[in-house]
Design a protein around this motif. Structure first.
Motif, PDB file in Angstrom:
ATOM      1  N   VAL A   1     -21.984  11.676  12.154  1.00 25.22           N
ATOM      2  CA  VAL A   1     -23.232  11.405  12.871  1.00 25.22           C
ATOM      3  C   VAL A   1     -22.937  11.071  14.328  1.00 25.22           C
ATOM      4  O   VAL A   1     -21.818  10.741  14.694  1.00 25.22           O
ATOM      5  CB  VAL A   1     -24.023  10.254  12.210  1.00 25.22           C
ATOM      6  CG1 VAL A   1     -24.450  10.632  10.806  1.00 25.22           C
ATOM      7  CG2 VAL A   1     -23.225   8.981  12.203  1.00 25.22           C
ATOM      8  N   ILE A   2     -23.974  11.152  15.154  1.00 25.99           N
ATOM      9  CA  ILE A   2     -23.846  10.775  16.554  1.00 25.99           C
ATOM     10  C   ILE A   2     -23.403   9.318  16.607  1.00 25.99           C
ATOM     11  O   ILE A   2     -23.976   8.455  15.949  1.00 25.99           O
ATOM     12  CB  ILE A   2     -25.178  10.989  17.284  1.00 25.99           C
ATOM     13  CG1 ILE A   2     -25.487  12.492  17.384  1.00 25.99           C
ATOM     14  CG2 ILE A   2     -25.158  10.342  18.662  1.00 25.99           C
ATOM     15  CD1 ILE A   2     -26.866  12.815  17.913  1.00 25.99           C
ATOM     16  N   GLY A   3     -22.377   9.044  17.375  1.00 22.00           N
ATOM     17  CA  GLY A   3     -21.815   7.700  17.427  1.00 22.00           C
ATOM     18  C   GLY A   3     -22.399   6.812  18.511  1.00 22.00           C
ATOM     19  O   GLY A   3     -22.363   5.592  18.411  1.00 22.00           O
ATOM     20  N   TRP A   4     -22.938   7.427  19.564  1.00 26.55           N
ATOM     21  CA  TRP A   4     -23.460   6.626  20.678  1.00 26.55           C
ATOM     22  C   TRP A   4     -24.300   7.523  21.583  1.00 26.55           C
ATOM     23  O   TRP A   4     -24.024   8.713  21.722  1.00 26.55           O
ATOM     24  CB  TRP A   4     -22.299   6.036  21.476  1.00 26.55           C
ATOM     25  CG  TRP A   4     -22.743   5.334  22.725  1.00 26.55           C
ATOM     26  CD1 TRP A   4     -23.129   4.044  22.838  1.00 26.55           C
ATOM     27  CD2 TRP A   4     -22.860   5.902  24.029  1.00 26.55           C
ATOM     28  NE1 TRP A   4     -23.483   3.766  24.137  1.00 26.55           N
ATOM     29  CE2 TRP A   4     -23.328   4.900  24.890  1.00 26.55           C
ATOM     30  CE3 TRP A   4     -22.624   7.172  24.553  1.00 26.55           C
ATOM     31  CZ2 TRP A   4     -23.553   5.114  26.244  1.00 26.55           C
ATOM     32  CZ3 TRP A   4     -22.858   7.383  25.902  1.00 26.55           C
ATOM     33  CH2 TRP A   4     -23.310   6.349  26.727  1.00 26.55           C
ATOM     34  N   ALA A   5     -25.305   6.917  22.220  1.00 24.07           N
ATOM     35  CA  ALA A   5     -26.089   7.593  23.254  1.00 24.07           C
ATOM     36  C   ALA A   5     -26.626   6.532  24.202  1.00 24.07           C
ATOM     37  O   ALA A   5     -27.028   5.447  23.775  1.00 24.07           O
ATOM     38  CB  ALA A   5     -27.234   8.390  22.638  1.00 24.07           C
ATOM     39  N   GLY A   6     -26.622   6.823  25.476  1.00 26.45           N
ATOM     40  CA  GLY A   6     -27.104   5.858  26.469  1.00 26.45           C
ATOM     41  C   GLY A   6     -26.830   6.315  27.878  1.00 26.45           C
ATOM     42  O   GLY A   6     -26.854   7.509  28.174  1.00 26.45           O
ATOM     43  N   ASN A   7     -26.551   5.349  28.766  1.00 27.91           N
ATOM     44  CA  ASN A   7     -26.301   5.611  30.187  1.00 27.91           C
ATOM     45  C   ASN A   7     -27.447   6.383  30.840  1.00 27.91           C
ATOM     46  O   ASN A   7     -27.224   7.268  31.662  1.00 27.91           O
ATOM     47  CB  ASN A   7     -24.983   6.343  30.413  1.00 27.91           C
ATOM     48  CG  ASN A   7     -23.798   5.412  30.358  1.00 27.91           C
ATOM     49  OD1 ASN A   7     -23.948   4.197  30.281  1.00 27.91           O
ATOM     50  ND2 ASN A   7     -22.605   5.968  30.371  1.00 27.91           N
ATOM     51  N   VAL A   8     -28.666   6.017  30.479  1.00 26.50           N
ATOM     52  CA  VAL A   8     -29.828   6.701  31.046  1.00 26.50           C
ATOM     53  C   VAL A   8     -29.947   6.365  32.528  1.00 26.50           C
ATOM     54  O   VAL A   8     -29.696   5.244  32.959  1.00 26.50           O
ATOM     55  CB  VAL A   8     -31.122   6.296  30.297  1.00 26.50           C
ATOM     56  CG1 VAL A   8     -32.345   6.973  30.914  1.00 26.50           C
ATOM     57  CG2 VAL A   8     -31.013   6.637  28.826  1.00 26.50           C
ATOM     58  N   TRP A   9     -30.317   7.353  33.294  1.00 22.46           N
ATOM     59  CA  TRP A   9     -30.604   7.199  34.714  1.00 22.46           C
ATOM     60  C   TRP A   9     -31.868   7.955  35.003  1.00 22.46           C
ATOM     61  O   TRP A   9     -32.035   9.034  34.468  1.00 22.46           O
ATOM     62  CB  TRP A   9     -29.445   7.738  35.559  1.00 22.46           C
ATOM     63  CG  TRP A   9     -29.620   7.407  37.010  1.00 22.46           C
ATOM     64  CD1 TRP A   9     -29.205   6.280  37.655  1.00 22.46           C
ATOM     65  CD2 TRP A   9     -30.296   8.192  37.991  1.00 22.46           C
ATOM     66  NE1 TRP A   9     -29.579   6.335  38.967  1.00 22.46           N
ATOM     67  CE2 TRP A   9     -30.256   7.498  39.197  1.00 22.46           C
ATOM     68  CE3 TRP A   9     -30.946   9.421  37.948  1.00 22.46           C
ATOM     69  CZ2 TRP A   9     -30.824   7.988  40.362  1.00 22.46           C
ATOM     70  CZ3 TRP A   9     -31.523   9.911  39.104  1.00 22.46           C
ATOM     71  CH2 TRP A   9     -31.452   9.201  40.297  1.00 22.46           C
ATOM     72  N   PRO A  10     -32.794   7.476  35.795  1.00 26.52           N
ATOM     73  CA  PRO A  10     -32.790   6.281  36.614  1.00 26.52           C
ATOM     74  C   PRO A  10     -32.805   5.003  35.782  1.00 26.52           C
ATOM     75  O   PRO A  10     -33.136   5.007  34.605  1.00 26.52           O
ATOM     76  CB  PRO A  10     -34.082   6.377  37.432  1.00 26.52           C
ATOM     77  CG  PRO A  10     -34.601   7.769  37.265  1.00 26.52           C
ATOM     78  CD  PRO A  10     -34.001   8.285  36.010  1.00 26.52           C
ATOM     79  N   LEU A  11     -32.452   3.915  36.454  1.00 25.60           N
ATOM     80  CA  LEU A  11     -32.410   2.611  35.810  1.00 25.60           C
ATOM     81  C   LEU A  11     -33.816   2.078  35.571  1.00 25.60           C
ATOM     82  O   LEU A  11     -34.761   2.428  36.288  1.00 25.60           O
ATOM     83  CB  LEU A  11     -31.653   1.613  36.696  1.00 25.60           C
ATOM     84  CG  LEU A  11     -30.201   1.960  37.023  1.00 25.60           C
ATOM     85  CD1 LEU A  11     -29.625   0.945  37.989  1.00 25.60           C
ATOM     86  CD2 LEU A  11     -29.361   2.050  35.764  1.00 25.60           C
TER      87      LEU A  11
ATOM     88  N   GLY B   1     -29.691   2.364  25.896  1.00 23.42           N
ATOM     89  CA  GLY B   1     -30.174   1.787  27.140  1.00 23.42           C
ATOM     90  C   GLY B   1     -29.768   2.583  28.358  1.00 23.42           C
ATOM     91  O   GLY B   1     -29.183   3.654  28.264  1.00 23.42           O
ATOM     92  N   ASP B   2     -30.109   2.006  29.522  1.00 24.25           N
ATOM     93  CA  ASP B   2     -29.749   2.653  30.775  1.00 24.25           C
ATOM     94  C   ASP B   2     -28.321   2.258  31.163  1.00 24.25           C
ATOM     95  O   ASP B   2     -27.603   1.650  30.368  1.00 24.25           O
ATOM     96  CB  ASP B   2     -30.768   2.327  31.881  1.00 24.25           C
ATOM     97  CG  ASP B   2     -30.809   0.849  32.264  1.00 24.25           C
ATOM     98  OD1 ASP B   2     -29.940   0.058  31.829  1.00 24.25           O
ATOM     99  OD2 ASP B   2     -31.731   0.468  33.013  1.00 24.25           O
ATOM    100  N   GLN B   3     -27.907   2.586  32.385  1.00 25.90           N
ATOM    101  CA  GLN B   3     -26.541   2.311  32.817  1.00 25.90           C
ATOM    102  C   GLN B   3     -26.267   0.821  33.023  1.00 25.90           C
ATOM    103  O   GLN B   3     -25.120   0.424  33.212  1.00 25.90           O
ATOM    104  CB  GLN B   3     -26.230   3.094  34.097  1.00 25.90           C
ATOM    105  CG  GLN B   3     -26.223   4.581  33.841  1.00 25.90           C
ATOM    106  CD  GLN B   3     -25.987   5.394  35.099  1.00 25.90           C
ATOM    107  OE1 GLN B   3     -25.759   4.867  36.171  1.00 25.90           O
ATOM    108  NE2 GLN B   3     -26.057   6.713  34.965  1.00 25.90           N
ATOM    109  N   GLN B   4     -27.304  -0.007  32.972  1.00 27.95           N
ATOM    110  CA  GLN B   4     -27.114  -1.451  33.062  1.00 27.95           C
ATOM    111  C   GLN B   4     -27.331  -2.125  31.699  1.00 27.95           C
ATOM    112  O   GLN B   4     -27.349  -3.343  31.605  1.00 27.95           O
ATOM    113  CB  GLN B   4     -28.068  -2.051  34.098  1.00 27.95           C
ATOM    114  CG  GLN B   4     -27.737  -1.605  35.500  1.00 27.95           C
ATOM    115  CD  GLN B   4     -28.661  -2.211  36.538  1.00 27.95           C
ATOM    116  OE1 GLN B   4     -29.830  -2.508  36.277  1.00 27.95           O
ATOM    117  NE2 GLN B   4     -28.136  -2.395  37.726  1.00 27.95           N
ATOM    118  N   GLY B   5     -27.560  -1.325  30.644  1.00 27.46           N
ATOM    119  CA  GLY B   5     -27.707  -1.862  29.300  1.00 27.46           C
ATOM    120  C   GLY B   5     -29.121  -2.269  28.917  1.00 27.46           C
ATOM    121  O   GLY B   5     -29.323  -2.829  27.847  1.00 27.46           O
ATOM    122  N   THR B   6     -30.103  -2.001  29.770  1.00 28.25           N
ATOM    123  CA  THR B   6     -31.485  -2.325  29.434  1.00 28.25           C
ATOM    124  C   THR B   6     -31.936  -1.402  28.311  1.00 28.25           C
ATOM    125  O   THR B   6     -31.864  -0.180  28.446  1.00 28.25           O
ATOM    126  CB  THR B   6     -32.409  -2.147  30.653  1.00 28.25           C
ATOM    127  OG1 THR B   6     -31.889  -2.934  31.729  1.00 28.25           O
ATOM    128  CG2 THR B   6     -33.829  -2.572  30.324  1.00 28.25           C
TER     129      THR B   6
END
Length: 150
Positions: free
Chosen positions: A23-33, A129-134
């Motif tokens: 399965v997918i292990g991780w997804a994130g680092n969305v930008w814009p913040l 979350g985004d690149q700051q973990g939100t």
């Protein structure tokens, strides 16, 4: 000896198949913040990354992964947009999609999230979350553009 080699070959095949079916292990680092200001005179480009062991860590787009940008505004219900593969970022694959300009006109904010689907087993994974973990949903503030004196 022949049986041992056969067993080793079968185990190697199962291990390789195990990565493809993982399965997918991780997804994130969305930008814009979260909290970014966006303008209603252009679409908003959204980027997100995904990792799946044995799939995204190779060069180019990993097979069997789809991404969907989900957004809503204070004046419209949730909409979805298919995202496209953008580039590799280390062992991650990065996808991009756009919140269309038409969705921003008259809105004061747009909330976004990204959901990845593992097409091998149809499981889904929402970004962390985004690149700051939100965590999602990430809110972008729609701000009007003031005319510039000429």
């Amino acid at each position: 000896m022949r049986k041992l080699l056969s067993v080793c070959a079968v185990l190697a095949c199962l291990a390789a198949a195990g990565n493809a079916w993982a399965v997918i292990g991780w997804a994130g680092n969305v930008w814009p913040l979260n909290g970014a200001s966006v303008i209603p005179t252009a679409p908003v480009d959204v980027y997100a990354q995904v990792w799946k062991g044995g799939v995204t860590d190779a060069a180019g787009q990993g097979a069997g992964i789809a991404a969907e940008l989900r957004y809503t505004t204070d004046i419209a219900p949730m909409q979805t947009v298919a995202m496209t593969y953008n580039t590799d970022v280390g062992n991650n694959d990065e996808y991009t999609g756009q919140v269309p300009q038409a969705a921003l006109i008259g809105a004061t904010y747009v909330d976004v999230t990204v959901v990845f689907t593992d097409l091998t087993d149809m499981t889904t994974f929402e970004v962390t979350g985004d690149q700051q973990g939100t965590p999602p949903p990430l809110r972008y503030n729609v701000v009007n553009v003031l005319p510039v004196n000429v």
